[in-house]
Write a protein that holds these residues in place. Structure first.
Motif, PDB file in Angstrom:
ATOM      1  N   CYS A 108       9.104  12.393   1.828  1.00  0.00           N
ATOM      2  CA  CYS A 108      10.571  12.477   1.798  1.00  0.00           C
ATOM      3  C   CYS A 108      11.195  11.431   2.717  1.00  0.00           C
ATOM      4  N   ASP A 109      10.627  11.243   3.911  1.00  0.00           N
ATOM      5  CA  ASP A 109      11.114  10.233   4.828  1.00  0.00           C
ATOM      6  C   ASP A 109      10.975   8.841   4.246  1.00  0.00           C
ATOM      7  N   MET A 110       9.870   8.573   3.549  1.00  0.00           N
ATOM      8  CA  MET A 110       9.655   7.269   2.925  1.00  0.00           C
ATOM      9  C   MET A 110      10.676   7.037   1.816  1.00  0.00           C
ATOM     10  N   ILE A 111      10.931   8.042   1.028  1.00  0.00           N
ATOM     11  CA  ILE A 111      11.905   7.918  -0.062  1.00  0.00           C
ATOM     12  C   ILE A 111      13.309   7.725   0.512  1.00  0.00           C
ATOM     13  N   ALA A 112      13.669   8.511   1.528  1.00  0.00           N
ATOM     14  CA  ALA A 112      14.989   8.401   2.142  1.00  0.00           C
ATOM     15  C   ALA A 112      15.176   7.036   2.792  1.00  0.00           C
ATOM     16  N   GLY A 113      14.123   6.519   3.408  1.00  0.00           N
ATOM     17  CA  GLY A 113      14.193   5.199   4.018  1.00  0.00           C
ATOM     18  C   GLY A 113      14.342   4.080   3.010  1.00  0.00           C
ATOM     19  N   GLY A 114      13.831   4.283   1.825  1.00  0.00           N
ATOM     20  CA  GLY A 114      13.903   3.266   0.772  1.00  0.00           C
ATOM     21  C   GLY A 114      15.245   3.232   0.080  1.00  0.00           C
ATOM     22  N   GLU A 115      16.064   4.273   0.243  1.00  0.00           N
ATOM     23  CA  GLU A 115      17.361   4.340  -0.438  1.00  0.00           C
ATOM     24  C   GLU A 115      18.475   3.737   0.398  1.00  0.00           C
ATOM     25  N   GLN A 116      18.211   3.400   1.641  1.00  0.00           N
ATOM     26  CA  GLN A 116      19.269   2.881   2.509  1.00  0.00           C
ATOM     27  C   GLN A 116      19.516   1.435   2.254  1.00  0.00           C
TER      28      GLN A 116
END
Length: 116
Positions: A108-116
């Motif tokens: 989830c952290d990886m996905i959230a970091g990729g959306e910024q």
């Protein structure tokens, strides 16, 4: 039965099967980490022996050594805790759940970091 250390004067096979005539099951022994060694103490010095981690269970039918060998890792994993208590099984489930939860959070952290 949990895995145990076994020692033999004769070479050990990774898979051994015994079929009981008329029985609906077979006895299976799985062995890993098979090591040939030599006794080096006392009056038994110089004798060769074999040791391994061994797991025993019964399986329905009369499987071949090849069939068991092909499924060795899966069978080992599915039978290694056969005699574990309920408390031990619950503890293992909780440990596995914690590992899965941590992995999901990391994804989830990886996905959230990729959306910024």
């Amino acid at each position: 039965m949990s895995a145990v250390k076994t020692i033999s004067a004769t070479p050990l096979d990774a898979v051994s099967i015994e079929h009981d005539d008329g029985a609906p099951y077979s006895h299976v022994w799985l062995r890993r980490d098979i090591v040939k060694d030599t006794a080096d103490n006392g009056p038994e010095s110089g004798y060769e022996f074999y040791s391994a981690e061994e797991l025993y269970f019964k399986v329905a039918g009369t499987p071949s050594v090849a069939e068991i060998t092909d499924s060795f890792d899966a069978l080992w994993d599915s039978h290694v805790n056969d005699d574990a208590t309920i408390a031990e099984r619950v503890e293992k489930c909780e440990e596995t759940s914690a590992i899965h939860d941590a992995a999901i959070l990391e994804i989830c952290d990886m996905i959230a970091g990729g959306e910024q």
